[in-house]
Design a protein around this motif. Structure first.
Motif, PDB file in Angstrom:
ATOM      1  N   ARG B  17       0.876  -1.176   0.000  1.00 51.16           N
ATOM      2  CA  ARG B  17       0.000   0.000   0.000  1.00 51.16           C
ATOM      3  C   ARG B  17       0.906   1.216   0.000  1.00 51.16           C
ATOM      4  N   ARG B  18       0.684   2.175  -0.921  1.00 58.35           N
ATOM      5  CA  ARG B  18       1.530   3.373  -0.964  1.00 58.35           C
ATOM      6  C   ARG B  18       1.281   4.183   0.297  1.00 58.35           C
ATOM      7  N   PRO B  19       2.357   4.661   0.951  1.00 60.46           N
ATOM      8  CA  PRO B  19       2.167   5.353   2.232  1.00 60.46           C
ATOM      9  C   PRO B  19       1.330   6.617   2.130  1.00 60.46           C
ATOM     10  N   ARG B  20       1.473   7.390   1.059  1.00 60.60           N
ATOM     11  CA  ARG B  20       0.756   8.673   1.004  1.00 60.60           C
ATOM     12  C   ARG B  20      -0.682   8.525   0.564  1.00 60.60           C
ATOM     13  N   SER B  21      -0.902   7.750  -0.489  1.00 55.91           N
ATOM     14  CA  SER B  21      -2.263   7.672  -1.034  1.00 55.91           C
ATOM     15  C   SER B  21      -3.057   6.520  -0.444  1.00 55.91           C
ATOM     16  N   GLY B  22      -2.349   5.548   0.142  1.00 53.20           N
ATOM     17  CA  GLY B  22      -3.038   4.368   0.657  1.00 53.20           C
ATOM     18  C   GLY B  22      -3.470   3.418  -0.448  1.00 53.20           C
ATOM     19  N   GLN B  23      -3.067   3.682  -1.682  1.00 51.84           N
ATOM     20  CA  GLN B  23      -3.456   2.864  -2.824  1.00 51.84           C
ATOM     21  C   GLN B  23      -2.751   1.504  -2.789  1.00 51.84           C
ATOM     22  N   ALA B  24      -3.492   0.429  -3.006  1.00 55.47           N
ATOM     23  CA  ALA B  24      -2.927  -0.920  -2.998  1.00 55.47           C
ATOM     24  C   ALA B  24      -2.504  -1.283  -4.424  1.00 55.47           C
ATOM     25  N   LEU B  25      -1.228  -1.634  -4.597  1.00 58.69           N
ATOM     26  CA  LEU B  25      -0.709  -1.950  -5.933  1.00 58.69           C
ATOM     27  C   LEU B  25       0.049  -3.262  -5.940  1.00 58.69           C
ATOM     28  N   CYS B  26       0.049  -3.944  -7.068  1.00 57.63           N
ATOM     29  CA  CYS B  26       0.870  -5.139  -7.236  1.00 57.63           C
ATOM     30  C   CYS B  26       2.305  -4.685  -7.511  1.00 57.63           C
ATOM     31  N   GLY B  27       3.263  -5.626  -7.480  1.00 54.81           N
ATOM     32  CA  GLY B  27       4.674  -5.292  -7.656  1.00 54.81           C
ATOM     33  C   GLY B  27       4.945  -4.553  -8.953  1.00 54.81           C
ATOM     34  N   ALA B  28       4.404  -5.066 -10.051  1.00 53.40           N
ATOM     35  CA  ALA B  28       4.677  -4.468 -11.362  1.00 53.40           C
ATOM     36  C   ALA B  28       4.114  -3.054 -11.461  1.00 53.40           C
ATOM     37  N   CYS B  29       2.876  -2.855 -11.003  1.00 55.22           N
ATOM     38  CA  CYS B  29       2.271  -1.517 -11.084  1.00 55.22           C
ATOM     39  C   CYS B  29       2.978  -0.549 -10.149  1.00 55.22           C
ATOM     40  N   PHE B  30       3.425  -1.042  -8.994  1.00 52.75           N
ATOM     41  CA  PHE B  30       4.176  -0.180  -8.079  1.00 52.75           C
ATOM     42  C   PHE B  30       5.461   0.296  -8.750  1.00 52.75           C
ATOM     43  N   CYS B  31       6.197  -0.622  -9.384  1.00 59.35           N
ATOM     44  CA  CYS B  31       7.446  -0.247 -10.038  1.00 59.35           C
ATOM     45  C   CYS B  31       7.197   0.798 -11.124  1.00 59.35           C
ATOM     46  N   SER B  32       6.147   0.620 -11.889  1.00 59.67           N
ATOM     47  CA  SER B  32       5.830   1.611 -12.923  1.00 59.67           C
ATOM     48  C   SER B  32       5.521   2.962 -12.295  1.00 59.67           C
ATOM     49  N   ALA B  33       4.764   2.957 -11.208  1.00 59.95           N
ATOM     50  CA  ALA B  33       4.416   4.216 -10.542  1.00 59.95           C
ATOM     51  C   ALA B  33       5.670   4.889  -9.990  1.00 59.95           C
ATOM     52  N   PHE B  34       6.556   4.092  -9.386  1.00 60.83           N
ATOM     53  CA  PHE B  34       7.811   4.608  -8.839  1.00 60.83           C
ATOM     54  C   PHE B  34       8.616   5.289  -9.940  1.00 60.83           C
ATOM     55  N   GLU B  35       8.770   4.612 -11.075  1.00 61.61           N
ATOM     56  CA  GLU B  35       9.542   5.168 -12.189  1.00 61.61           C
ATOM     57  C   GLU B  35       8.890   6.443 -12.718  1.00 61.61           C
ATOM     58  N   ALA B  36       7.551   6.445 -12.802  1.00 54.04           N
ATOM     59  CA  ALA B  36       6.845   7.632 -13.290  1.00 54.04           C
ATOM     60  C   ALA B  36       7.071   8.817 -12.355  1.00 54.04           C
ATOM     61  N   GLU B  37       7.132   8.541 -11.048  1.00 54.92           N
ATOM     62  CA  GLU B  37       7.336   9.626 -10.090  1.00 54.92           C
ATOM     63  C   GLU B  37       8.737  10.203 -10.183  1.00 54.92           C
TER      64      GLU B  37
END
Lengths: 101, 348
Positions: B17-37
């Motif tokens: 779960r992302r600490p700020r938004s509380g959004q629950a993501l799978c490993g692959a989607c988290f990595c994409s979000a991290f890179e986008a940020e």
């Protein structure tokens, strides 16, 4: 009443140094009255696997802040943390974040 | 109970779960979000313009490993080139193993690697020699104070040698928050004022620096490295237990457990600080010895090395600096590597 469980316990990010440098441990948890959850897994690990400096791994009845816990590749926050009930063939990974990068 | 489904792809189970938004993501989607940020941080801050030749400060550790991996993926889109610069501080049993990890990474990523050593740059002073010189000073050893200053200088030198236009380092949000706490605890108004923002634009001839991971929490850096199966070096520096930063880190970890957003909130607070007029630091000038940016007669690197070479290692630390400026010998601005080799020094 819990049957014996076979689980994989893994340490990374430097945490393995507290366990003789061994990262992967295949463990069999004995059958017991109480169900096996992370809380009593930690007690078991401290007693049976931890080789030195427990204060670097455990704090109170939980892990030291800065040690991440993944159960079957998912953050334990999603699964109830200490209250998560272990199942046979589960994999628990402890990753330390406490070092320079 | 199983994890909830990923709120992004709805296909896989969530892994975190992302600490700020509380959004629950799978490993692959988290990595994409991290890179986008990270991409957003770089683009929004105009940190690395097209054509930039970027030197990545690479230590083999988790942060610089993640930084180099992410930037390598973003490089074509940003139009930048990358190289690795590693600093060898001369810490036996630690740095050699870390450098081995960097060399593996350079080979795997096919990126050029340059290693710069304190021993060559600073007249024979390795960190081990500094540690021996500062041992037994009564208070806890201050060798980490030296290392922070000298490493910055070494990285600058390494980046220049390879013709870089920009330097990036892997500092994450936790590092930034710890630094804010340390500066408060030490009453260092100057650093508090300079420490915020997105990095240094590069005053006084220094190369522009930035920290693309500075809004990424340490936890997420580690999780990213885990899901992308990145190999990094994870031992603590042998001198780290003596560093003041450890106190700030312990406090921050406890705060975070009680209030997860505390880390990023601290960083944002520091960015919004305004100093009282009496506390504002003077405009910096140039070091009388090497020409680098300095708020006093000697820059910090020259002042620290001076103290070491005179057998008075605490000379340039904290309040001891007041005595140093009167004694500063004017020299020709030049290569700090021209300081004399260390001699046997009395321990105080």
């Amino acid at each position: 009443m819990a049957a014996p469980l076979s689980v994989e316990v893994e340490f990374g990010g430097g945490a393995e140094l507290l366990f003789d440098g061994v990262k992967k441990h295949q463990v069999t948890l004995p059958g017991q009255e109480e169900p096996w959850d992370i809380r009593n897994l930690l007690v078991w690990i401290t007693k049976n696997l931890l080789k030195e400096r427990p204060e670097l791994f455990i704090q109170g009845d939980s892990v030291r802040p800065g040690i991440l816990v993944l159960i079957n590749d998912a953050d334990w926050e999603l699964l109830g943390e200490l209250d998560y009930q272990l199942q046979d063939q589960d994999s628990v990974l402890f990753i330390s974040t406490l070092h320079g990068g | 109970m199983p994890a909830p489904p990923c709120t992004s792809c709805h296909a896989a189970r969530a892994a975190l779960r992302r600490p700020r938004s509380g959004q629950a993501l799978c490993g692959a989607c988290f990595c994409s979000a991290f890179e986008a940020e990270v991409l957003h941080t770089v683009l929004a801050g105009r940190l690395l313009p097209p054509g930039a030749a970027v030197a990545v400060g690479a230590s083999g550790g988790k942060d610089s490993t993640v930084l180099a991996h992410v930037l390598r993926g973003l490089a074509p889109r940003l139009g930048i080139s990358l190289q690795l610069v590693a600093v060898d501080e001369g810490i036996g049993g630690y740095r050699d193993a870390a450098l081995a990890a960097v060399r593996r990474q350079a080979a795997r990523w096919e990126l050029p690697l340059t290693v710069v050593a304190y021993e060559d740059l600073f007249g024979g002073w390795t960190m081990d020699a500094v540690a021996r010189s500062t041992a037994g000073s009564g208070r806890s050893r201050s060798c980490c104070t030296f290392c922070g200053v000298l490493r910055r200088r070494a990285l600058e030198e390494g980046a220049r040698r390879v013709g870089a236009t920009h330097i990036v380092t892997g500092h994450n949000a936790d590092d930034m928050a710890e630094t804010v706490l340390m500066n408060f605890l030490r009453g260092d108004a100057g650093r508090l004022a300079r420490g915020g923002g997105l990095g240094s634009p590069g005053e006084g001839g220094a190369l522009p620096r930035c920290r693309p991971l500075q809004f990424a929490s340490q936890k997420e850096v580690v999780l990213y490295a885990h899901f992308r199966r990145l190999d990094y070096f994870s031992e603590e520096c042998v001198y780290a237990p003596e560093a003041f930063r450890g106190h700030a880190r312990d406090l921050l970890k406890r705060l975070e457990a009680a209030r997860p957003s505390a880390v990023l909130d601290l960083v944002h607070s520091a960015e919004r600080l305004a100093l009282a007029a009496s506390a504002r630091p003077p405009r910096p000038g140039a070091c009388s010895r090497c020409g680098a940016l300095a708020s006093r007669a000697l820059c910090q690197a020259c002042a620290l090395l001076d103290g070491l070479n005179r057998g008075r290692p605490r000379l340039a630390i904290g309040k001891g600096r007041r005595g140093l400026d009167e004694q500063a010998t004017p020299g020709t601005p030049g290569d700090p590597a021209q300081t004399p080799t260390p001699k046997a020094v009395p321990t105080f």
